[in-house]
Motif scaffolding. Sequence first.
Motif, mmCIF file in Angstrom:
data_model
loop_
_atom_site.group_PDB
_atom_site.id
_atom_site.type_symbol
_atom_site.label_atom_id
_atom_site.label_comp_id
_atom_site.label_asym_id
_atom_site.label_seq_id
_atom_site.Cartn_x
_atom_site.Cartn_y
_atom_site.Cartn_z
ATOM 1 N N PRO A 187 42.643 40.751 22.867
ATOM 2 C CA PRO A 187 43.201 41.965 23.475
ATOM 3 C C PRO A 187 42.989 43.266 22.687
ATOM 4 C CG PRO A 187 44.800 40.175 23.520
ATOM 5 C CD PRO A 187 43.661 39.699 22.696
ATOM 6 N N ASP A 188 42.811 43.190 21.371
ATOM 7 C CA ASP A 188 42.671 44.417 20.596
ATOM 8 C C ASP A 188 41.930 44.099 19.303
ATOM 9 O OD1 ASP A 188 43.313 47.211 19.895
ATOM 10 O OD2 ASP A 188 44.550 46.305 18.327
ATOM 11 N N ARG A 189 41.384 45.130 18.678
ATOM 12 C CA ARG A 189 40.628 44.901 17.442
ATOM 13 C C ARG A 189 41.493 44.254 16.351
ATOM 14 N NH1 ARG A 189 41.012 48.998 13.533
ATOM 15 N NH2 ARG A 189 38.831 48.865 12.948
ATOM 16 N N VAL A 564 62.900 48.131 18.291
ATOM 17 C CA VAL A 564 62.263 46.824 18.110
ATOM 18 C C VAL A 564 61.681 46.392 19.460
ATOM 19 C CG1 VAL A 564 62.708 44.397 17.594
ATOM 20 C CG2 VAL A 564 63.788 46.188 16.222
ATOM 21 N N ALA A 565 60.389 46.070 19.464
ATOM 22 C CA ALA A 565 59.728 45.700 20.721
ATOM 23 C C ALA A 565 59.935 44.227 21.042
ATOM 24 C CB ALA A 565 58.234 46.003 20.641
ATOM 25 N N ALA A 642 51.983 43.079 24.135
ATOM 26 C CA ALA A 642 52.238 44.412 24.683
ATOM 27 C C ALA A 642 52.551 45.413 23.575
ATOM 28 C CB ALA A 642 53.392 44.349 25.692
ATOM 29 N N ALA A 643 53.272 44.971 22.544
ATOM 30 C CA ALA A 643 53.627 45.885 21.449
ATOM 31 C C ALA A 643 52.359 46.410 20.771
ATOM 32 C CB ALA A 643 54.510 45.173 20.431
ATOM 33 N N SER A 649 56.444 51.654 26.884
ATOM 34 C CA SER A 649 57.539 51.024 26.144
ATOM 35 C C SER A 649 58.102 49.869 26.971
ATOM 36 C CB SER A 649 58.647 52.041 25.890
ATOM 37 O OG SER A 649 58.156 53.098 25.111
ATOM 38 N N PRO A 650 58.791 48.921 26.318
ATOM 39 C CA PRO A 650 59.447 47.846 27.078
ATOM 40 C C PRO A 650 60.543 48.420 27.989
ATOM 41 C CG PRO A 650 59.451 47.389 24.706
ATOM 42 C CD PRO A 650 58.983 48.792 24.873
ATOM 43 N N GLY A 651 60.878 47.679 29.053
ATOM 44 C CA GLY A 651 61.822 48.164 30.058
ATOM 45 C C GLY A 651 63.107 48.743 29.487
#
Length: 686
Positions: A187-189, A564-565, A642-643, A649-651
Motif C-alpha cells: 500500500p505505501d513505500r 490515536v488512529a 489507513a493510518a 481521519s478515522p470516523g
Amino acid sequence: MKRIFRAGVVLAAAALTSAPRADTPVDALKKSLPPVVDPAAIDQSVDPCIDFYQYACGVWLKATPIPPDQQIWWRVSDLDEHTRAVLAAILEEAAAGHGPKTENRRKIGDYHASCLDEAAIDAKGLKPFTPELDRIAVLKNKKGLAGLTAHLHLIGATPFFSFSSTQDYTEATMMIAQADQDGFALPDRDYYLADEFKSERADYRAHLARMFGLLGDGIKKAKAEADAVMRVETALAKAAMGLVERREPENVHHKMTLAELAKLMPSFDWKAYLVGVGAPAFTSLEVSDPGFFKGLEAALKSVSLADWKAYLRWTLIHGLVSSAPKVFVDEDFAFFDQRLGGQAKIKARWKRCVDATDEQLGDALGDAYVEREFRPEAKQRVLAMTRQIEKAMEANIKTLDWMSSKTKVRALEKLAGVAYKIGYPDKWRDYSKLEIVRGDALGNMERASVFELRRQLAKIGKPVDRGEWSMTAPTNDASYDLQSNTIEIPAGVLQPPNFDMKTDDAANYGNLGALIGHELTHGFDDEGRHYDARGNLQDWWTSEDARAFKVHASGFVDQYGAYVAVTNSSDPSNEVQMDGALTLGENIADNGGIRLSYEAFLRMPGAKAGTDSLGYTPAQRFFLSYAQGWCVNRTDEYAKEAAKTDPHSPGKCRVNGVLVNMLAFREAFACKVGTPMARARVNRVW
Ligand SMILES: [Zn+2]
C-alpha cells in the motif's frame, strides 16, 4: 447488522442481531435504508459533552459488528449493499437478455455473466494467461522491456510506473501526458522500508512465493523469484516520493520535454514504449516525480534480466488476478484483504463481479442505474443546497480576519469558478469500440483496460472536458477536482442515510450539506489553495496571507497529530498515532464543510422549527446527523493501513475533532468550556 435500526427501536435491535445478513441481491433489496438521523443509534448513557461520537453512534457501534466480508463498516454501508443489489438486478436482467435490447445492455450482461462463471474460468486454468506469460518468457534483452511494459500497461498490469494524461498544471484548458511513480504492490513505500511493517513484508514475501508456485514454479525457484520481486519493488519504493511530500503541488509538477525524460532514464526505450502504448505525438509531459525515474534508471542498470522477468510475471498475475482461477483469487485475498486488511471472508462472487462491471463499464451500467433509482427532483433540491452553501462560503471569506482584501478578491473569484456536477454526466461514455465476449472473462478485462488507457491517452494535446466525470453514477461518495475546480455529487450518494427528500433540513444539511461544504472547502485546503479559479497551479496569495494560512492550518496538524488512529487494547505500545500532515487537507475540509453547511442551514425555515418527537432541537438534529454520517467499525489491520495511507481521519476524529472547534455545537448541547467537547482553544482556517 444495519437493518436493526430500521424500526428505530433499540429493543428490536437486540432481537434481530442474530439474523443472517444479506448475501444475495434479493436479501439486500428487501432491507430498507437507514434514516438520516437514527435515534436508535444513540447511546443515551453517554454525556454528549464528553464524547459526542460515542453518544451519537454508541448503540450502533455495539450492535453492528463488521460483516465477515468487510474490513470497514459504516452506518452508510447499508446503502452500498443496496446499490450493489440494484446493480446486480440490472446485470442479471441484461445477462438473461431481458429488458432494453441495446448494445450497452448486452455488453454489461455479457461482462457480468463471464465474470460470474467461476467454473468456466477454473476449467480453463492458466491457458488464457499463456500468451502473456510467453511474451515475458521470450524476452531476450533489457532493450525489449519498454515494448513489453507498454503492452502490460494496456492490458491492466502496472510494472515500473504509470502513464496517462492529466490537465496541464499551468495551462488549465489543455490536457498533457503524465508519467508517475508506481510498480510496487504494497500500500505505501513505508511497507518496504519501515520497521513497523517488518512482519507484513515477511508475509508478502511468502505470498509472492506461493503465487509463483501457483504459476507452476518449484519451491526453490519460487522463493528466489519472490526475493527478486522484493529487491525490485524495494528499489522502486526507495525512489518513490512519500504521500505527505506529494501533497505539495510543486513537488509533483515537473513539466519537461520527452528528450529530458529520455535523459533521466536513458536505459529505457521511450520511443518503443510510446508507440507500443499508442500515445499521440507530443513534445512535453508532466513527470510527477523525476527522482523516481532516476531511481528506475539505476535499477534498470543493476537488476538482471531474469529478475525483471520474475517481476513482470508477478505484475501480470497480480494486476489481472480477479480473472484468474480460484486458487489465485483465494491466495490474493488471503494476503491483501485478510492479512493486510483483517477481512475474514472473501466477498461473494456476485459482489466482486458487480464491482468489476462498475469499474470497467461504469457508464453503461450507470445509465441503467440512473433510470431505475434516480429522482430528478433530488437534483433540484441538492442544487439549491449547493447555492446556499456557496453563499455561506462567500460570507465567510468576506469576514475572515486573517486574510487581506487583495487575496479575498482572488478567493471569491475561485469560489465563483466552482462548477457542480450532480447525479450523472450529460453525455454517457461511448463503448461502441469496446468488444465484450460472453465466456471470455480475462479477455473482457484486458480489452476494457486497453479501451480505458487508450481513451485517456487520446486526450493528450486536446482541450480539457470539464463535463467529464471521474466517478460512476452509482458511487456512494463525492469529490472535488482541484485541477478543474469541479465538484462531483453522484446519484448514488443522494439517498438515505446521506440524504432524504422526505426528511427535514436539519438532517439533510447535517449530512449531505456538510459533505458539499467539505468538497467546496477542498478548493481552499493545503493543496487546493495553490490552484486558481480555472485550475492553474498559480500562487494567488500575498506572502503574509500564505503565512497566516499556514499558521491557522498548523493548529489542525497539531490537534489531529495528537489523536490515536489505532488503539490496541492487548498491546498499548502498539498504538498507531494519526499523521496530522497527511490528513491536513481532509481535516481542513471537514472543519470548513460543516461550518458552511451550518450557516446555510440557519437560513432555512427548518432551522426555526420546534423540537422533534424526541425533544431534539433543529441544531441538535443537525449535529446528530453529521455525527451519524461517520459511525464506523474497522478491523485493526484496516485501521493500521489507513493510518499510513488514508488522508481521511478515522470516523471518531471526523466527529469529535471537528465539533470541538465549533462554538455552535457547544451551544446546541450546552457544553461548558473545559468539557472534552468544548476545548478552550479552537482551531479554524475557513
Ligand atoms: Zn475530502
